[in-house]
Scaffold this motif. Sequence first.
Motif, mmCIF file in Angstrom:
data_model
loop_
_atom_site.group_PDB
_atom_site.id
_atom_site.type_symbol
_atom_site.label_atom_id
_atom_site.label_comp_id
_atom_site.label_asym_id
_atom_site.label_seq_id
_atom_site.Cartn_x
_atom_site.Cartn_y
_atom_site.Cartn_z
ATOM 1 N N GLY A 53 83.739 1.091 7.826
ATOM 2 C CA GLY A 53 83.386 -0.254 8.268
ATOM 3 C C GLY A 53 82.732 -1.083 7.180
ATOM 4 N N SER A 54 82.038 -0.434 6.260
ATOM 5 C CA SER A 54 81.367 -1.131 5.157
ATOM 6 C C SER A 54 82.349 -1.597 4.090
ATOM 7 N N GLY A 55 83.605 -1.145 4.196
ATOM 8 C CA GLY A 55 84.604 -1.496 3.190
ATOM 9 C C GLY A 55 84.808 -0.420 2.137
ATOM 10 N N THR A 56 83.986 0.604 2.169
ATOM 11 C CA THR A 56 84.125 1.704 1.223
ATOM 12 C C THR A 56 85.424 2.449 1.485
ATOM 13 N N MET A 57 86.171 2.718 0.423
ATOM 14 C CA MET A 57 87.448 3.418 0.542
ATOM 15 C C MET A 57 87.390 4.749 -0.188
ATOM 16 N N SER A 58 88.057 5.748 0.384
ATOM 17 C CA SER A 58 88.143 7.067 -0.240
ATOM 18 C C SER A 58 89.574 7.565 -0.171
ATOM 19 N N ILE A 59 90.034 8.130 -1.279
ATOM 20 C CA ILE A 59 91.361 8.738 -1.279
ATOM 21 C C ILE A 59 91.259 10.076 -0.568
ATOM 22 N N ILE A 60 92.082 10.251 0.450
ATOM 23 C CA ILE A 60 92.073 11.477 1.235
ATOM 24 C C ILE A 60 93.116 12.457 0.713
ATOM 25 N N CYS A 61 94.285 11.936 0.393
ATOM 26 C CA CYS A 61 95.386 12.784 -0.046
ATOM 27 C C CYS A 61 96.404 11.933 -0.785
ATOM 28 N N HIS A 62 97.236 12.577 -1.598
ATOM 29 C CA HIS A 62 98.368 11.869 -2.195
ATOM 30 C C HIS A 62 99.568 12.800 -2.231
ATOM 31 N N VAL A 70 101.065 13.014 7.503
ATOM 32 C CA VAL A 70 99.954 12.070 7.423
ATOM 33 C C VAL A 70 98.965 12.333 8.561
ATOM 34 N N GLN A 71 99.475 12.512 9.771
ATOM 35 C CA GLN A 71 98.617 12.781 10.931
ATOM 36 C C GLN A 71 97.809 14.061 10.752
ATOM 37 N N GLN A 72 98.422 15.078 10.151
ATOM 38 C CA GLN A 72 97.700 16.334 9.911
ATOM 39 C C GLN A 72 96.533 16.114 8.960
ATOM 40 N N LYS A 73 96.748 15.330 7.913
ATOM 41 C CA LYS A 73 95.665 15.045 6.957
ATOM 42 C C LYS A 73 94.558 14.234 7.606
ATOM 43 N N ILE A 74 94.936 13.261 8.434
ATOM 44 C CA ILE A 74 93.935 12.451 9.134
ATOM 45 C C ILE A 74 93.122 13.331 10.081
ATOM 46 N N ALA A 75 93.800 14.195 10.826
ATOM 47 C CA ALA A 75 93.118 15.074 11.790
ATOM 48 C C ALA A 75 92.179 16.063 11.090
ATOM 49 N N ALA A 76 92.534 16.467 9.883
ATOM 50 C CA ALA A 76 91.724 17.441 9.153
ATOM 51 C C ALA A 76 90.553 16.802 8.398
ATOM 52 N N THR A 77 90.479 15.483 8.407
ATOM 53 C CA THR A 77 89.412 14.775 7.709
ATOM 54 C C THR A 77 88.110 14.906 8.486
ATOM 55 N N HIS A 78 87.066 15.318 7.803
ATOM 56 C CA HIS A 78 85.769 15.520 8.451
ATOM 57 C C HIS A 78 84.877 14.285 8.340
ATOM 58 N N GLU A 79 85.291 13.313 7.550
ATOM 59 C CA GLU A 79 84.534 12.074 7.383
ATOM 60 C C GLU A 79 84.885 11.111 8.516
ATOM 61 N N SER A 80 84.032 10.139 8.730
ATOM 62 C CA SER A 80 84.275 9.129 9.759
ATOM 63 C C SER A 80 84.819 7.860 9.100
ATOM 64 N N TYR A 81 86.059 7.513 9.410
ATOM 65 C CA TYR A 81 86.688 6.310 8.880
ATOM 66 C C TYR A 81 87.101 5.410 10.030
ATOM 67 N N ASP A 82 87.062 4.096 9.780
ATOM 68 C CA ASP A 82 87.471 3.129 10.793
ATOM 69 C C ASP A 82 88.977 2.931 10.812
#
Length: 84
Positions: A21-30, A40-52
């Motif tokens: 929400g603050s606008g901070t971006m992080s690369i999760i996967c490439h 893509v859904q598997q990577k999103i589901a495995a992410t432990h961080e909270s993203y908007d």
Amino acid sequence: MSSDGQSQVGYKTHILIGVRGSGTMSIICHWDHLPRQSEVQQKIAATHESYDTFLLCTPTAVIPAQSGDGGGPGRRSSRPFGFR
């Protein structure tokens, strides 16, 4: 892969980015290919961080043109205005 074992970014590379929400971006996967939605859904589901929100994009807009290919600063896009 480059000689040092690192993946090289190319025109087929796709990057999954998480945005807070603050606008901070992080690369999760490439990926070096267009991933299936299930990948893509598997990577999103495995992410432990909270993203908007999540972005799946290509870095081609920031890859510098190589010398000798005519892609210098004066080069114009072949796409019609508004189709970028």
